[in-house]
Design a protein around this motif. Structure first.
Motif, short mmCIF file in Angstrom:
data_model
loop_
_atom_site.label_atom_id
_atom_site.label_comp_id
_atom_site.label_asym_id
_atom_site.label_seq_id
_atom_site.Cartn_x
_atom_site.Cartn_y
_atom_site.Cartn_z
N CYS A 111 -4.31 -14.16 12.39
CA CYS A 111 -3.28 -13.80 11.42
C CYS A 111 -3.23 -12.27 11.26
O CYS A 111 -4.28 -11.63 11.19
CB CYS A 111 -3.65 -14.45 10.08
N PHE A 112 -2.03 -11.75 11.23
CA PHE A 112 -1.82 -10.34 10.88
C PHE A 112 -0.84 -10.29 9.72
O PHE A 112 0.22 -10.91 9.79
CB PHE A 112 -1.24 -9.53 12.06
N ARG A 113 -1.21 -9.58 8.65
CA ARG A 113 -0.30 -9.43 7.51
C ARG A 113 -0.29 -8.00 7.01
O ARG A 113 -1.36 -7.45 6.74
CB ARG A 113 -0.73 -10.32 6.33
N PRO A 114 0.89 -7.39 6.87
CA PRO A 114 0.95 -6.12 6.16
C PRO A 114 0.96 -6.40 4.66
O PRO A 114 1.70 -7.26 4.20
CB PRO A 114 2.28 -5.51 6.63
N VAL A 115 0.09 -5.73 3.92
CA VAL A 115 0.01 -5.96 2.47
C VAL A 115 0.42 -4.66 1.75
O VAL A 115 -0.21 -3.61 1.96
CB VAL A 115 -1.42 -6.37 2.04
N ASP A 116 1.46 -4.75 0.94
CA ASP A 116 1.93 -3.58 0.18
C ASP A 116 0.97 -3.34 -0.99
O ASP A 116 0.74 -4.24 -1.79
CB ASP A 116 3.35 -3.90 -0.33
N TYR A 117 0.42 -2.13 -1.05
CA TYR A 117 -0.44 -1.85 -2.21
C TYR A 117 0.11 -0.70 -3.05
O TYR A 117 -0.61 -0.06 -3.81
CB TYR A 117 -1.90 -1.62 -1.79
N GLY A 118 1.40 -0.42 -2.85
CA GLY A 118 2.08 0.54 -3.71
C GLY A 118 2.05 1.97 -3.22
O GLY A 118 2.48 2.88 -3.92
N HIS A 119 1.55 2.19 -2.00
CA HIS A 119 1.52 3.55 -1.43
C HIS A 119 2.87 3.82 -0.75
O HIS A 119 3.43 2.92 -0.12
CB HIS A 119 0.37 3.66 -0.43
N PRO A 120 3.39 5.04 -0.87
CA PRO A 120 4.71 5.30 -0.28
C PRO A 120 4.75 5.24 1.24
O PRO A 120 5.80 4.94 1.83
CB PRO A 120 5.05 6.72 -0.77
N LEU A 121 3.62 5.53 1.91
CA LEU A 121 3.64 5.60 3.38
C LEU A 121 2.79 4.53 4.05
O LEU A 121 3.11 4.04 5.13
CB LEU A 121 3.10 6.97 3.85
N LEU A 122 1.69 4.18 3.41
CA LEU A 122 0.72 3.29 4.04
C LEU A 122 0.80 1.88 3.48
O LEU A 122 1.29 1.68 2.38
CB LEU A 122 -0.70 3.81 3.80
N HIS A 123 0.32 0.90 4.25
CA HIS A 123 0.08 -0.44 3.72
C HIS A 123 -1.27 -0.91 4.24
O HIS A 123 -1.83 -0.29 5.16
CB HIS A 123 1.20 -1.42 4.12
N LEU A 124 -1.79 -1.98 3.67
CA LEU A 124 -3.02 -2.54 4.22
C LEU A 124 -2.63 -3.39 5.42
O LEU A 124 -1.69 -4.18 5.36
CB LEU A 124 -3.74 -3.42 3.20
N GLN A 125 -3.38 -3.21 6.51
CA GLN A 125 -3.21 -4.08 7.67
C GLN A 125 -4.34 -5.11 7.60
O GLN A 125 -5.51 -4.77 7.74
CB GLN A 125 -3.28 -3.24 8.95
#
Ligand SMILES: C[S@@+](CC[C@H](N)C(=O)[O-])C[C@H]1O[C@@H](n2cnc3c(N)ncnc32)[C@H](O)[C@@H]1O
Length: 204
Positions: A183-197
C-alpha cells in the motif's frame, strides 16, 4: 561527507531529545500506528524493530499492545529516553543493523529514512530487508513530495539537519527494488509543500 552530516544529525537529535519527549502525537501519526498495529495482529506478527525510534513513543505504544519491541536510534539521548520508558533500546545506525538475518516479523520507521541521502537509500533498504523475515512487513513513513535534498537552511535545530525528499513516484520506484508495495498512501498533514508518504511493504 555523510559521516559529518550523520554526526551533525546525532548532535541535533541529542539536543532536541528532551523537548521532543514533551511533544504530543499528531492525530495522523496516531492513526498510522493504529493501522499498523491492526496489520501486525491480522498477520500474527510479534517481533518488531523500530528504526529511528526517537523518544520511543511509538515503541511504547506497540509494547503496551503486547508486541515484542526492539528500539534503535542514532542519538544516545533519544536512547536514554527510550530506556527510561523500559524499552529494549540501544544506539545503532540504520546503515549497520547488527542483528542476525530474518530477526524480525515487522519493522516500523517513522520519519527516519528522510535523513538518508538518495545515493545511500538502496544500501539502507538492503540492510532493513536482511533483518526482516520472509513475508514480514515494513512500515515506512517519510515526508516528501518535491524532489530535493540537502541541509535544511531554515531548520531551527542546531546543527541544521540533512533531509532527502522524494517524489511519490521515485520513492515507490526505489523501494520496489527491495520490497513488494502492499500500500502507498499520501497523507496530508497540513504542510503547504510536503505530505507524509505512507508505505506498507512486504519482504517476498
Ligand atoms: C524526525 S525523528 C523521528 C523520531 C520518531 N520516529 C518519531 O516519529 O517521533 C528522526 C529520528 O531518526 C534518528 N536517525 C537519524 N538518522 C539515523 C540513522 N542513520 N540511524 C538511526 N537513527 C537515525 C534520529 O536520531 C531521530 O531520533
Amino acid at each position: 561527507m555523510y559521516s559529518t552530516m550523520k554526526l551533525q544529525l546525532q548532535q541535533s537529535y541529542d539536543r532536541q531529545a528532551r523537548e521532543r519527549d514533551q511533544f504530543g502525537k499528531d492525530h495522523w501519526k496516531v492513526a498510522e500506528r493504529a493501522l499498523f498495529l491492526s496489520t501486525l495482529r491480522e498477520h500474527h506478527l510479534n517481533r518488531l524493530l523500530e528504526v529511528g525510534a526517537g523518544t520511543g513513543q511509538d515503541s511504547v505504544f506497540f509494547q503496551e499492545h503486547g508486541v515484542v519491541v526492539t528500539a534503535r536510534d542514532l542519538s544516545s539521548e533519544m536512547i536514554r529516553l527510550c530506556r527510561d520508558k523500559h524499552l529494549d533500546a540501544r544506539q545503532m545506525d540504520i546503515y549497520n543493523l547488527d542483528f542476525p538475518p530474518n530477526s524480525f516479523d515487522a519493522i516500523w520507521s517513522m520519519n527516519c529514512l528522510l535523513h538518508v541521502p538518495k545515493a545511500d537509500l538502496a544500501e539502507v533498504l538492503t540492510g532493513i530487508r536482511q533483518v526482516l523475515r520472509m513475508e514480514g512487513v515494513f512500515y515506512l513513513g517519510v515526508y516528501g513530495g518535491p524532489d530535493s535534498e540537502g541541509i535544511w537552511e531554515g531548520d531551527s535545530c542546531e546543527p541544521k539537519r540533512f533531509f532527502s525528499f522524494h517524489t511519490d513516484e521515485s520513492l515507490q520506484r526505489a523501494v520496489a527494488q527491495h520490497f513488494r508495495i502492499l500500500c502507498f498512501r499520501p497523507v496530508d498533514y497540513g504542510h503547504p509543500l510536503l505530505h507524509l508518504q505512507s508505505l506498507m511493504l512486504q519482504k517476498v
